[in-house]
Enzyme design. Sequence first.
Site, mmCIF file in Angstrom:
data_model
loop_
_atom_site.group_PDB
_atom_site.id
_atom_site.type_symbol
_atom_site.label_atom_id
_atom_site.label_comp_id
_atom_site.label_asym_id
_atom_site.label_seq_id
_atom_site.Cartn_x
_atom_site.Cartn_y
_atom_site.Cartn_z
ATOM 1 N N GLY A 211 0.843 -1.204 0.000
ATOM 2 C CA GLY A 211 0.000 0.000 0.000
ATOM 3 C C GLY A 211 0.868 1.239 0.000
ATOM 4 O O GLY A 211 2.055 1.164 -0.306
ATOM 5 N N ASN A 212 0.286 2.369 0.329
ATOM 6 C CA ASN A 212 1.076 3.604 0.422
ATOM 7 C C ASN A 212 0.451 4.532 1.457
ATOM 8 O O ASN A 212 -0.580 4.204 2.043
ATOM 9 C CB ASN A 212 1.188 4.267 -0.956
ATOM 10 C CG ASN A 212 -0.177 4.611 -1.520
ATOM 11 O OD1 ASN A 212 -0.918 5.398 -0.924
ATOM 12 N ND2 ASN A 212 -0.536 4.019 -2.649
ATOM 13 N N HIS A 213 1.105 5.670 1.676
ATOM 14 C CA HIS A 213 0.705 6.550 2.785
ATOM 15 C C HIS A 213 -0.406 7.540 2.450
ATOM 16 O O HIS A 213 -0.653 8.462 3.218
ATOM 17 C CB HIS A 213 1.919 7.347 3.278
ATOM 18 C CG HIS A 213 2.915 6.511 3.994
ATOM 19 N ND1 HIS A 213 2.615 5.815 5.128
ATOM 20 C CD2 HIS A 213 4.217 6.240 3.721
ATOM 21 C CE1 HIS A 213 3.679 5.169 5.548
ATOM 22 N NE2 HIS A 213 4.661 5.396 4.702
ATOM 23 N N ALA A 279 -4.224 7.489 -4.943
ATOM 24 C CA ALA A 279 -2.828 7.067 -5.134
ATOM 25 C C ALA A 279 -2.868 5.551 -5.344
ATOM 26 O O ALA A 279 -2.704 4.776 -4.397
ATOM 27 C CB ALA A 279 -2.002 7.438 -3.912
#
Length: 401
Positions: A211-213, A279
């Site tokens: 995943g990402n932030h 994102a």
Amino acid sequence: MSVSGKKILIAVSGGIAAYKIHFLIRDFVKNGAEVQVIMTPDAEHFVTKLSISTLSRKPVYSDFYGDNGTWNSHVEMALWADVMLIAPCTANTLSKMVHGMCDNLVIATYMSAKCPVFIAPAMDLDMYAHPSTKKNLERAESFGHTVIPAESGELASGLIGQGRMAEPGTVFEVINNYFEGEGIPKSLEGKTVLITAGPTYEAIDPVRFIGNHSSGKMGFSLAEEASKRGAKVILISGPSSQTIHDKNVELHKVTSAREMLAKVFEFYEKIDIGIASAAVADYAPKEVAAEKIKKNDENLTIELVKNPDILKTMGEKKTHQFLVGFALETQNEEENAKGKLEKKNLDMIVLNSLRDEGAGFKNDTNKIKIFTKTEKKEFDLKSKDEVAVDILNFVESQLLK
Ligand code: C5P
């Protein structure tokens, strides 16, 4: 605060959640609103008129008749109010409201009110899930009322599920947002806006993911702003802790890029504007392990495959939609952003550079530049809510061309 100077009529009905109304009244009064409270006779079993009138600084009524032959005018109170809130709204009061069963002061006042009505239901989970309650809530919405859905958690009965009245902070936010949107011209009325938001999570095994932030804040701010301008908003969000309580916003939660793509194309033909602020993870594991991967070996290799590019697919299938993309860049920012505008067949791209302090992903602020094929506009560092205003102003200026 937008509630400042507003007249809020609160009707309390007889449920344990009535205790929450004290906090809400305090917040409204503290922020400059005038609050008049009325109650059903049953509500008096749960809260006292004295505690409420102390907080609201006005007498509280539950009967048509006062002690000294006076008349508590439901019509006067109803016409006085800028909004009416029924909180907590029990199954009984809800049913009476939608069927016109006018046997107490609360219902008579409700039926005399011409202002917007907000309903915060509260009941035990089986009552809340009952088809009769569902129908009654739908009916209330068909009258144009806003239902602030009950939340999930532990209930007074000890059962766990949906039925708890929304927290006072949430109810406050819904009503404050309503007043905030009141002065804004409905410039997107009749338009449907689809927004993607948040990160995507790509499963490795049943407990792990890539995943990402991304916080999802930018997309949620855009959704709120588009709704204030009268648009119907379809918000498709990956895992995010952001919440939204807005009857013009239809929130669809997804997890992976593929799920997001599928959800977008459920609606794509019908939308006027598409804004891709998600994102999206660029790669996903080729295979998802059925069981949790054990940490036996020194090295672990996970083969990744490219995810579909949702926005690019939207661009390829564009017929009439106005498409807005985001570019988060660290180098050759303008060149890369313009490249994406072309490659993805977009009408507009919003660039934020990670080199600008306060811009990007996790912050509450953002600093953007907007590009179309022929124009460029640069903006200062602002809150994401303010950035949403700038982005939608720019979209609208393009639609007028
Ligand atoms: O190519 P890049 O990831 O930089 O493009 C960013 C833009 O494309 C954003 O608007 C993002 O929401 C969208 N995007 C997408 N699907 C992907 C990757 C990016 O919709 N798989």
